[in-house]
Enzyme design. Sequence first.
Site, PDB file in Angstrom:
ATOM      1  N   LYS A   1       0.507  10.346   5.527  1.00 40.96           N
ATOM      2  CA  LYS A   1       0.262  10.991   4.506  1.00 40.96           C
ATOM      3  C   LYS A   1       0.566  12.931   5.318  1.00 40.96           C
ATOM      4  CE  LYS A   1      -2.676   9.690   0.998  1.00 40.96           C
ATOM      5  NZ  LYS A   1      -3.608   9.680   0.104  1.00 40.96           N
TER       6      LYS A   1
ATOM      7  N   GLU B   1      -6.670   8.178  -3.188  1.00 42.81           N
ATOM      8  CA  GLU B   1      -7.634   8.742  -3.053  1.00 42.81           C
ATOM      9  C   GLU B   1      -5.689   9.857  -3.479  1.00 42.81           C
ATOM     10  OE1 GLU B   1      -9.247  12.437   0.267  1.00 42.81           O
ATOM     11  OE2 GLU B   1      -8.349  10.244   1.171  1.00 42.81           O
TER      12      GLU B   1
ATOM     13  N   ARG C   1      -1.571  -5.174   6.033  1.00 44.54           N
ATOM     14  CA  ARG C   1      -0.699  -4.386   4.903  1.00 44.54           C
ATOM     15  C   ARG C   1       0.884  -4.662   5.496  1.00 44.54           C
ATOM     16  NH1 ARG C   1      -2.229   1.587   7.094  1.00 44.54           N
ATOM     17  NH2 ARG C   1      -0.146   1.990   6.027  1.00 44.54           N
TER      18      ARG C   1
END
Length: 596
Positions: free
Chosen positions: A302, A57, A292
């Site tokens: 973020k 994104e 991950r």
Amino acid sequence: MSTDVNKPHNFLRTIIERDLEAGTTAGRTWGGSPGDAAHHAAGTADPARIRTRFPPEPNGYLHIGHAKSICLNFGLAADYGGICHLRFDDTNPEKEEQEFVDAIKDMVQWLGWRWEHAGHTHLYQASDYFGFMYRAAEALIEDGLAYVDEQSAEAMRLNRGDFTTPGTNSPFRDRSAAENLVRFREMRAGQHPDGAMVLRAKIDMASPNINLRDPALYRIKHAEHHATGNTWCIYPMYTFAHPIEDALERITHSICTLEFEDQRPFYDWLLGHLARLGLLAQPLPHQYEFGRLNLSYVVTSKRKLKALVDEGHVKGWDDPRMPTLVGLRRRGYTPESIRAMVEGTGVTKSNSWLDYSVLEGCLRADLEGRAPRAMAVLDPLKLELTNFAEVFGSADFRDPCHAPAHPHHPELGERQFSFGRELWIERDDFAEVPPKGYHRLYPGNKVRLKAGHVIECTGCTKNDAGEIVSVQATVVPDTKSGTPGADAIKVKGVITWVAAHEAVPAELRLFDRLFTEPQPDGGGKDFLQALNPNSLRVVQGFVEPALASAAAASHWQFERHGYFVADRIDHHAPSQAGRAVFNRTTTLKDTWAAPR
């Protein structure tokens, strides 16, 4: 089969090889534009054996955690004769910017990957498909599989239930398809304000998987989109858009991290129904999840990274202390070192933690064999050779010296510098009263100046405050490195130096880990409380003359000090008065310890 048999096997490779052998991905077509309704009908056999994608994104900068997904998706495609798409999931106009799009493209290329294949560019964005997604939503409404819900956000949250309580049906759930279609078209026409209503899938409010409790498909957002402008005032939710993007782009293996595992049933539900309704072609993509990569001593949220920037704890997204890829590049990390770290960690079905020292080790392994050597003085102390004129015939004599650019690569040539009456040495290379085992300069001791002469310390000079301001020594004649007399005198200490007459002044930025704790935000802790007060130390030192022409972003090993890089922005920049600026990427050895 994989084109590189030397790469470590993992469950994703097993799946891909099984699918290729069984022909699971065969029969796909490719042609036209993926967002075009006639795309599949007009297409020919897909030239790619598999298709993967990296779908960020564009609402921030990529960080070290993204590197694993990038390398995994692009790497698998490359190894199995496939193509990896770079796709921007730009479904949230309020948080997305062209700046982030450009930065993401730059970092994927920096890591060594490309999205061009056989003359075609496979660069896409969710907004390419907004028209198709809207038609798909209307098809679901007409089939009784979606409805417009006018509950408040709070009411929807309460009625959703939790892991122990089933959800409650919305009072708007049983509207007719015709009524829902009217309402949805009103949303599209901008007749309702943000938050007034959403389009939801009609699945099962009692499902044990909360993601299947009538998830939202569309919401109203009167916001300008960086790519489509004000064309739309409703935008698809990521969970609705992402599977459609995969299907339109003929992705075969949709590889994502474990947090999307619970979303897979909806992924399959949506694509299955759209295929049944004739909107998507078989075979459909399948989602696979992997664990991950979490790196110690960093945060990758973020929101938290943005707080570090906005609150001035760092100097921007590319601050060399940041775990962003732009920050790591400016710090001096190489694409090869990051790719080596990713490959070395393997691919599993569980999340893992990797110590930051592993990344540093990969960098050392990469730079050890190729970074040119140089001498630098980080904490300068003047060394005066009191018998220089007597030995060389003049106080202004310049004795030429040389050393290999790299000790194991003679083809790289030699670097040239000279020896003079006054030199700069490291302050900790002199001790007026030496501790036990100290082999460097102290009164009466001899050391070798690397690639130069043997000298004998005779004393030091102090200022009125008792601080040492210079050291005195004498040159031992006929002991120059590389000459027959070099081994005439045996010494235990060798120190680095830079001649004062040709030393290049340099700003040296000594970076360290940004946090003092392995998991700064673990257990709900305030990550700002774990900031390392010593994460950056700036010193004014000197480097040898060859570095006067060092290019920005060039890598060097400063002997005894570590690996450095010429700052890609500030090195020789007019804004920095043209001075040399070097960042320490990592030390020569792993000696890190948390500040006490």
